[in-house]
Design an enzyme around this catalytic site. Sequence first.
Site, PDB file in Angstrom:
ATOM      1  N   ASN A   7      79.191  52.015  81.843  1.00 56.85           N
ATOM      2  CA  ASN A   7      79.687  53.236  81.200  1.00 56.85           C
ATOM      3  C   ASN A   7      79.985  54.246  82.301  1.00 56.85           C
ATOM      4  OD1 ASN A   7      80.145  55.543  79.748  1.00 56.85           O
ATOM      5  ND2 ASN A   7      78.223  55.483  78.588  1.00 56.85           N
ATOM      6  N   ARG A  91      82.420  50.448  78.419  1.00 59.86           N
ATOM      7  CA  ARG A  91      82.655  51.436  77.371  1.00 59.86           C
ATOM      8  C   ARG A  91      83.926  52.184  77.747  1.00 59.86           C
ATOM      9  NH1 ARG A  91      80.549  57.440  76.859  1.00 59.86           N
ATOM     10  NH2 ARG A  91      81.306  57.854  74.764  1.00 59.86           N
ATOM     11  N   HIS A 180      82.090  57.769  68.755  1.00 59.13           N
ATOM     12  CA  HIS A 180      80.779  57.148  68.475  1.00 59.13           C
ATOM     13  C   HIS A 180      80.912  55.873  67.649  1.00 59.13           C
ATOM     14  CE1 HIS A 180      78.876  61.444  68.723  1.00 59.13           C
ATOM     15  NE2 HIS A 180      78.744  60.825  69.891  1.00 59.13           N
ATOM     16  N   ARG A 241      79.137  72.216  71.308  1.00 55.97           N
ATOM     17  CA  ARG A 241      80.477  72.255  70.704  1.00 55.97           C
ATOM     18  C   ARG A 241      80.421  72.951  69.353  1.00 55.97           C
ATOM     19  NH1 ARG A 241      80.931  66.086  71.419  1.00 55.97           N
ATOM     20  NH2 ARG A 241      81.094  65.882  73.672  1.00 55.97           N
ATOM     21  N   GLU A 384      74.217  51.098  71.873  1.00 56.84           N
ATOM     22  CA  GLU A 384      75.630  50.869  72.123  1.00 56.84           C
ATOM     23  C   GLU A 384      75.839  49.787  73.183  1.00 56.84           C
ATOM     24  OE1 GLU A 384      77.739  55.032  71.788  1.00 56.84           O
ATOM     25  OE2 GLU A 384      75.629  55.295  72.198  1.00 56.84           O
TER      26      GLU A 384
END
Length: 399
Positions: A7, A91, A180, A241, A384
């Site tokens: 990743n 990823r 996601h 955010r 993940e």
Amino acid sequence: MKILVINCGSSSLKYQLLDMEGEKLLAKGLCERIGIDGHLTHKPQNGKPTFNEDVAMPTHTEAIAAVLDKLTSAQYGVVDSMSEIGAVGHRVVHGGEKFAASVRIDDAVLSAISECIPLAPLHNPANITGIEACKAVMGDVPQVAVFDTAFHQSMPGKAFMYAIPYEYYTDLKVRRYGFHGTSHRYVAKRAAEMLGKPLEELKLISCHMGNGSSICAIDGGRSVDTSMGFTPIAGLPMGTRCGDIDVSILEYLAANTGKDVKELTNILNKKSGVLGVSGISSDFRDLDNAAQEGNDRAALALEMFCYAVAKTVGGYVAAMNGVDGIIFTAGIGENSADTRAGICEYLGYLGISICSERNAKRGEDTFISTDDSRVRVMVIPTNEELVIARDTRDIVLGK
Ligand code: AMP
């Protein structure tokens, strides 16, 4: 088969090496400050010591070389040689509309990932750098791309379109993509196993709540709606955010602060969310502590988060005309019993009731709903990397 999962960020590289026989983690680690100076933390899982030292990493190529050096070293290693690594899974954040599933990387795939750079200008270039660095160091070892956006490509037009002139979709690709996806896919599959029913027969709502948070409506194993949008700023208020806001706020703030759209977008991404509201922290642990000490803004930020999650869940129950299971995952979803309880308080109308004893458990797949709850509620730690490794194995073996 042993699979290296990578990743890549712009100056970082996280990795895991998994043995797919038994899906066992062999080692994991992190390269940081790539292009600045370089630091490697390497954690073998076989009892050998952790390596945690500065290593020069002018580019991602040296970072990958350092990782492989440690994975195969006598002192810190978990394999005898690089040839034991059968494939690499990456990823990749944005696959646009081109990728609805994971794919083996070749030149055409690499250029398609490059074409998605305008949609993810911070992430896709780093992912490409990681792929090229692996090619430089590992030669022809098969590489597979697993996209954050791919799972959501099953959304229907009514869910992914924005009500703006259609040309902005056709010409500029403006639509809801969602993120996601790998996490939502993992927990949905696991939830079906826990519920003892085929995924195809279930209506699930997955709440991935971490630094970034998104919710996904999963009908029959397919994403039918999700809260993040064209970018990950949309949907819920997050650590930093803002989530969904009235777009006219941007023009109003530009006129009244003298800041331009770029500066304001940066504020909406990095200084908003629960950090912006509380003025304290983006970390829910800090907010929990502050709220307990009587800080009203910390309490408000937490309330806003739970309220937004509950409203989105309600919307997705309507979208799917029902729900069988609700899943909590990621940093907050897996660890914050108070947040889970706060969200579920809104969901009594669905016949949901939470067992406080079960809700206090941590770090394992578990049901937190009571036995008579009409909808089952689960906590499932996400994984993940495992999904990336499984996809990589399946693609390389042609399954
Ligand atoms: P993630 O992005 O999935 O790594 O999640 C990171 C976030 O999880 C942190 O910023 C915290 O807000 C949250 N978190 C982690 N542990 C806890 C905890 N014990 N209680 C509440 N929030 C937590």
